[in-house]
Motif scaffolding. Structure first.
Motif, short mmCIF file in Angstrom:
data_model
loop_
_atom_site.label_atom_id
_atom_site.label_comp_id
_atom_site.label_asym_id
_atom_site.label_seq_id
_atom_site.Cartn_x
_atom_site.Cartn_y
_atom_site.Cartn_z
N TYR A 65 0.77 -1.16 0.00
CA TYR A 65 0.12 -0.05 -0.01
C TYR A 65 0.93 1.39 0.02
O TYR A 65 0.40 2.09 0.15
CB TYR A 65 -0.89 0.00 1.14
N GLY A 125 -0.80 3.81 12.36
CA GLY A 125 -1.51 2.79 13.17
C GLY A 125 -2.42 1.96 12.45
O GLY A 125 -2.18 1.76 11.12
N GLU A 212 -11.00 -0.22 8.67
CA GLU A 212 -11.86 1.00 8.04
C GLU A 212 -11.65 1.27 6.49
O GLU A 212 -12.55 2.08 6.32
CB GLU A 212 -11.37 2.40 8.80
N MET A 300 -1.20 4.22 6.63
CA MET A 300 -0.46 3.66 5.36
C MET A 300 0.23 5.03 4.72
O MET A 300 1.48 5.36 4.54
CB MET A 300 -0.76 3.04 4.36
FE1 SF4 Z 1 -4.59 -2.32 6.45
FE2 SF4 Z 1 -5.14 -1.50 9.12
FE3 SF4 Z 1 -4.91 0.44 6.94
FE4 SF4 Z 1 -7.07 -1.32 7.17
S1 SF4 Z 1 -6.72 0.39 8.64
S2 SF4 Z 1 -5.79 -0.90 5.30
S3 SF4 Z 1 -6.11 -3.17 7.83
S4 SF4 Z 1 -3.36 -1.31 7.86
#
Ligand code: SF4
Ligand code: 13P
Length: 342
Positions: A65, A125, A212, A300
């Motif tokens: 990502y 996070g 989310e 990310m």
């Molecule tokens: Fe991945 Fe967590 Fe971002 Fe969802 S919130 S895309 S699980 S890093």
């Protein structure tokens, strides 16, 4: 290709010109997704990061990502959570810079206690990791005595330490079946748990955490896409709701989605996941048409070239794990890595 450096002092202009010259081959990789006007903003940071990596004996691990200028221009290893965990063990570098979210850096640290692990932003996070604490896991164990606990890697080290084994989206089914138990607790992603439950006879007790990013995709989105793009292949991440997964043509981790496109080269495809995935995979497959209704992961996206550069310059934002927690958390991760893929 031509770039301009308008309004810069003479020294800065010549530094930029040198950085542009040294990174031209990298721009060639990403030119389909980064307009030429944006490249000068990235070129000096990329040039500095490549130099700093050598000076610091550092390796950059980047999740799928991460944005293309990180993924394709400065990363040494790219992949999903499972690939990054496996590769973290193989490196000889003294320093690991994890370009992803905090639980990924913690996992790298658990597997490399003697190495320095840095993350460019400590606040990166994850809504899943934030949805459950170690105390919650202890309460679950009291409610379901003797039932093994499978923790998704998207959890804190404290939660991993209370669990029997970890899993990722790339091996969740294999991990659950490896336990040979009639019932398991899977946490914290309710949808991953329900998607695994649909493919196994093992009874699964799920926590109610959600991603989310992936919880926002709907069946209506897929139907609208199919109406607008006949023949499109729909690939979904297993953090999507089960009804979305049921409507998709394929479900898999981010690495498996990427492998699917490489293997089958569909004429057109949509990846129901984070936005940078399509950018990164499309660069490798210019012959495939990517339709892009995607959702951004704000965590990310905290990782940027400028922050990676600062991290390498200052060697700040080290990720550490309390040794009392680390040995038990490491056991859960290592037990997962020993499970054979299905
Ligand atoms: Fe991945 Fe967590 Fe971002 Fe969802 S919130 S895309 S699980 S890093
Ligand atoms: P992958 O392991 O499939 O890359 O998933 C990680 C993640 O955070 C997805 O949202």
């Amino acid at each position: 290709m031509s770039f301009q450096s308008v309004g810069l002092a003479a020294g800065s202009a010549s530094n930029l010109a040198a950085a542009l010259a040294r990174t031209t081959h990298l721009y060639e990789r990403v030119k389909t997704v980064i307009p030429p006007i944006e490249w000068p903003v990235f070129a000096t940071d990329i040039d500095a990061i490549l130099r700093l990596k050598r000076e610091r004996n550092a390796i950059l691990l980047a999740h799928n990502y991460q944005t293309p200028e990180i993924f394709h221009c400065v990363a040494d290893i790219v992949g999903d959570s499972l690939v990054l965990a496996r590769e973290a063990i193989r490196t000889d570098a003294a320093v690991i810079v994890l370009c992803g979210v905090h639980f990924m850096a913690e996992t790298a640290k658990l597997l490399n206690p003697e190495k320095m692990v840095l993350i460019p932003d400590l606040e990166a996070g994850c809504s899943l990791a934030a949805s459950i604490t170690a105390a919650d896991v202890r309460l679950l164990r009291e409610s379901y005595p003797g039932v093994p606990v499978v923790a998704y890697v998207n959890t804190s080290a404290e939660v991993k330490a209370e669990s029997d084994i970890c899993c990722t989206s790339g091996n969740a089914g294999a991990v659950v079946e490896s336990l040979g138990a009639p019932r398991v607790i899977m946490l914290p992603d309710e949808y991953l748990a329900r998607n695994v439950a649909a493919e196994t006879h093992v009874e699964i007790i799920a926590w109610r955490g959600h991603c989310e990013v992936h919880e926002r995709f709907t069946v209506a989105d897929i139907r609208a896409l199919r109406a607008e793009h006949p023949g499109i292949r729909v690939l979904a991440h297993p953090e999507c709701p089960p009804e979305v997964v049921a409507e998709a043509d394929y479900v898999g981790s981010t690495q498996r989605m990427s492998d699917y496109v490489a293997r089958l080269r569909p004429a057109s495809v949509v990846l129901l996941t984070e936005c940078s995935m399509s950018d990164n995979v499309s660069i490798q497959h210019p012959e495939v048409a990517f339709v892009r209704p995607c959702n951004l992961c704000p965590h990310m996206k905290r990782i940027t070239l400028a922050k990676i550069r600062t991290t390498l310059e200052t060697m700040r934002h080290e990720v550490t794990v309390d040794p009392a927690v680390a040995s038990r958390a490491r056991r859960a991760v290592e037990r997962m890595l020993a499970v054979k893929p299905q």
